[in-house]
Design a protein around this motif. Sequence first.
Motif, PDB file in Angstrom:
ATOM      1  N   GLU A  61       0.835  -1.207   0.000  1.00 34.26           N
ATOM      2  CA  GLU A  61       0.000   0.000   0.000  1.00 34.26           C
ATOM      3  C   GLU A  61       0.868   1.255   0.000  1.00 34.26           C
ATOM      4  O   GLU A  61       0.595   2.220  -0.725  1.00 34.26           O
ATOM      5  N   ARG A  63       3.940   1.458  -1.160  1.00 30.66           N
ATOM      6  CA  ARG A  63       4.564   1.571  -2.495  1.00 30.66           C
ATOM      7  C   ARG A  63       3.570   2.175  -3.491  1.00 30.66           C
ATOM      8  O   ARG A  63       3.925   3.037  -4.288  1.00 30.66           O
ATOM      9  N   GLN A  64       2.334   1.719  -3.424  1.00 35.89           N
ATOM     10  CA  GLN A  64       1.305   2.228  -4.340  1.00 35.89           C
ATOM     11  C   GLN A  64       1.049   3.711  -4.079  1.00 35.89           C
ATOM     12  O   GLN A  64       0.933   4.496  -5.018  1.00 35.89           O
ATOM     13  N   THR A  65       0.975   4.084  -2.795  1.00 36.65           N
ATOM     14  CA  THR A  65       0.766   5.497  -2.444  1.00 36.65           C
ATOM     15  C   THR A  65       1.921   6.341  -2.967  1.00 36.65           C
ATOM     16  O   THR A  65       1.707   7.406  -3.541  1.00 36.65           O
ATOM     17  N   ARG A  66       3.135   5.835  -2.770  1.00 39.41           N
ATOM     18  CA  ARG A  66       4.319   6.571  -3.236  1.00 39.41           C
ATOM     19  C   ARG A  66       4.277   6.711  -4.756  1.00 39.41           C
ATOM     20  O   ARG A  66       4.574   7.772  -5.300  1.00 39.41           O
ATOM     21  N   THR A  67       3.888   5.656  -5.444  1.00 39.85           N
ATOM     22  CA  THR A  67       3.776   5.706  -6.906  1.00 39.85           C
ATOM     23  C   THR A  67       2.730   6.734  -7.317  1.00 39.85           C
ATOM     24  O   THR A  67       2.962   7.533  -8.238  1.00 39.85           O
ATOM     25  N   ASN A  68       1.592   6.731  -6.634  1.00 37.87           N
ATOM     26  CA  ASN A  68       0.537   7.703  -6.946  1.00 37.87           C
ATOM     27  C   ASN A  68       1.010   9.130  -6.676  1.00 37.87           C
ATOM     28  O   ASN A  68       0.727  10.046  -7.453  1.00 37.87           O
ATOM     29  N   GLU A  69       1.733   9.324  -5.565  1.00 43.53           N
ATOM     30  CA  GLU A  69       2.252  10.658  -5.240  1.00 43.53           C
ATOM     31  C   GLU A  69       3.251  11.115  -6.299  1.00 43.53           C
ATOM     32  O   GLU A  69       3.242  12.276  -6.713  1.00 43.53           O
ATOM     33  N   ARG A  70       4.100  10.197  -6.731  1.00 45.82           N
ATOM     34  CA  ARG A  70       5.082  10.540  -7.768  1.00 45.82           C
ATOM     35  C   ARG A  70       4.375  10.891  -9.071  1.00 45.82           C
ATOM     36  O   ARG A  70       4.782  11.836  -9.762  1.00 45.82           O
ATOM     37  N   ALA A  71       3.336  10.140  -9.400  1.00 49.79           N
ATOM     38  CA  ALA A  71       2.589  10.424 -10.629  1.00 49.79           C
ATOM     39  C   ALA A  71       1.930  11.799 -10.537  1.00 49.79           C
ATOM     40  O   ALA A  71       1.952  12.571 -11.508  1.00 49.79           O
ATOM     41  N   ALA A  72       1.366  12.129  -9.381  1.00 49.16           N
ATOM     42  CA  ALA A  72       0.727  13.438  -9.206  1.00 49.16           C
ATOM     43  C   ALA A  72       1.768  14.552  -9.304  1.00 49.16           C
ATOM     44  O   ALA A  72       1.520  15.591  -9.931  1.00 49.16           O
ATOM     45  N   GLU A  75       2.710  15.011 -12.908  1.00 42.45           N
ATOM     46  CA  GLU A  75       1.659  15.769 -13.611  1.00 42.45           C
ATOM     47  C   GLU A  75       1.766  17.251 -13.295  1.00 42.45           C
ATOM     48  O   GLU A  75       1.634  18.098 -14.184  1.00 42.45           O
TER      49      GLU A  75
END
Length: 101
Positions: A61, A63-72, A75
């Motif tokens: 979870e 790792r996924q949050t970190r990936t989402n934060e990096r994607a944001a 952007e």
Amino acid sequence: KAESADSRIRELKDAHKGELSASEAKLGDRVKDEKQKLLQAHKKLAEVEERVRELDAAAEEARQTRTNERAALLEKHQAALASTRANFDNRAKVERAKVDK
């Protein structure tokens, strides 16, 4: 002689019956204790395995949050870059217009 030997064997068996029973009882108690320890160890192992699964899920979870934060963040940077490009393009148009006049 055989009868006296047989009777002597019976006497010895009878004499040691108490010791034998006590030893068997002690062994029975030890077996019960060891089984209880084994059950407790299995229970503890199951708890540890469950905790490991929970930690793995939490790590995934994170790792996924970190990936989402990096994607944001990516952007956001791309939007800022696009805005900066647009500003430079607009300034260049204004400067060209001034030169063309």
